[in-house]
Design an enzyme around this catalytic site. Structure first.
Site, PDB file in Angstrom:
ATOM      1  CG  ASP A  21      65.245  35.469  42.694  1.00  0.00           C
ATOM      2  OD1 ASP A  21      65.034  35.117  41.517  1.00  0.00           O
ATOM      3  OD2 ASP A  21      65.076  36.648  43.084  1.00  0.00           O
ATOM      4  CG  HIS A  61      62.079  44.480  41.454  1.00  0.00           C
ATOM      5  ND1 HIS A  61      60.994  43.751  40.997  1.00  0.00           N
ATOM      6  CD2 HIS A  61      62.865  43.601  42.128  1.00  0.00           C
ATOM      7  CE1 HIS A  61      61.129  42.483  41.381  1.00  0.00           C
ATOM      8  NE2 HIS A  61      62.255  42.369  42.063  1.00  0.00           N
ATOM      9  CG  ASP A  63      64.437  37.746  39.769  1.00  0.00           C
ATOM     10  OD1 ASP A  63      65.634  37.915  40.093  1.00  0.00           O
ATOM     11  OD2 ASP A  63      63.487  37.833  40.599  1.00  0.00           O
TER      12      ASP A  63
HETATM   13 ZN   LIG Z   1      64.151  38.270  42.427  1.00  0.00          ZN
END
Ligand SMILES: [Zn+2]
Length: 308
Positions: free
Chosen positions: A243, A122, A159
């Site tokens: 996740d 990110h 992810d």
């Molecule tokens: Zn994540």
């Protein structure tokens, strides 16, 4: 050939406030799960400033250094914090992926997994966000291209959250194919198919909440794998977030541990076909401790299988 595990105890000194999902226990569980596996264990160096300059400007790097608190926390955004150990942890995380690229391309090992935190996908060029400080996966790609002189590197990000930082850092990099799947809608909100990079070299694969393993396998088979084959990367980098697991508390996809193993095995097969099996994988998210440990172990076991 071998699989390397690259990590450093400094990554356990990046502490977040009580109740924060990106916590020390994540890496402890991952390392415990990998303990019995036959891996070449490598200590992550601190990244050199020159390495980080491939993806972040000097002013941003010094801002991160200066934000280190002597005690307690510095809050960077709604969910990104620095503790006294965070800067060293972030430099170890970035150093891990650089070392991973070096040893995989140098032929000492066939593939490598970086068990690191803070995660990276990110972090944008001048913005830390979403638990991430430095763009580890993009840095690995740039290091392979600029330092080792490769012509084509692929990054695959599975992810559950969109790898907005990697996308930002590789937006105008024609030598890097970025393939990223993410739940949509979900934070950070980016990752639509029309976000395709300055050279059409970014493939965003949004997945609806509730998407399970069968649909994921179909999406990767139809979209991701043909793009990888057409691009012919000389190295595959994986942003390995776990996740999208059905037990994860931060998102709503329904992948099983076996689905992560399948996806890893497919990527290993493609790597064998395209780039002598060379894969560098780096840990991103995954917030249910047991699911994270099991899925990471399954992922690394597939890397080991492919390397022998
Ligand atoms: Zn994540």
């Amino acid at each position: 050939m071998k699989t390397a595990l690259i990590t450093h105890a400094d990554c356990l000194n990046h502490v977040t406030p009580t109740g924060h999902p990106e916590r020390v226990a994540r890496l402890e569980h991952v390392l415990h799960a990998l303990e019995p596996l036959d891996l070449r264990r490598v200590t992550a160096p601190l990244a050199a400033e020159d390495d980080l300059l491939r993806v972040h400007p000097a002013g941003y790097i010094s801002d991160i250094r200066d934000a280190r608190p002597d005690e307690g926390f510095t809050q960077i955004d709604g969910d990104t914090f620095l503790s006294p150990g965070s800067v060293d942890a972030a430099f170890r995380a970035a150093g891990a992926v650089v070392r991973a690229v070096d040893i995989v391309l140098g032929g000492a090992v066939q593939n490598a997994f970086c068990a690191i935190r803070p995660p990276g996908h990110h972090a944008e060029r001048e913005t830390a966000m979403g638990f991430c400080l430095f763009g580890n996966a993009a840095l690995a790609a740039k290091h392979a291209l600029d330092h080792h002189g490769l012509s084509r590197v692929a990054v695959v990000d599975f992810d559950v959250h969109h790898g907005n930082g990697t996308q930002d850092l590789l937006w105008d990099e024609a030598r890097a194919l970025l393939i990223t799947s993410q739940q949509m809608p979900l934070w950070p909100g980016t990752g639509r198919p029309d976000e395709d990079g300055a050279h059409g070299q970014i493939l965003n694969i949004p997945l609806a909440p509730g998407t399970g393993g069968a649909e994921m396998r179909a999406a990767y088979t139809a979209q991701a794998f043909p793009r990888l084959r057409a691009f012919k990367p000389e190295l595959i980098i994986i942003s390995a977030g776990f996740d999208a697991h059905q037990d994860d508390p931060l998102a709503n996809l329904n992948w099983s541990t076996a689905d992560f193993a399948w996806l890893t095995a497919e990527l290993c097969t493609l790597a064998q076909e395209l780039c002598q099996g060379r894969i560098v994988s780096t840990l991103e998210g995954g917030y249910d401790l047991n699911a994270l440990a099991a899925a990471t172990r399954a992922h690394v076991q597939e890397l080991i299988k492919a390397a022998t």
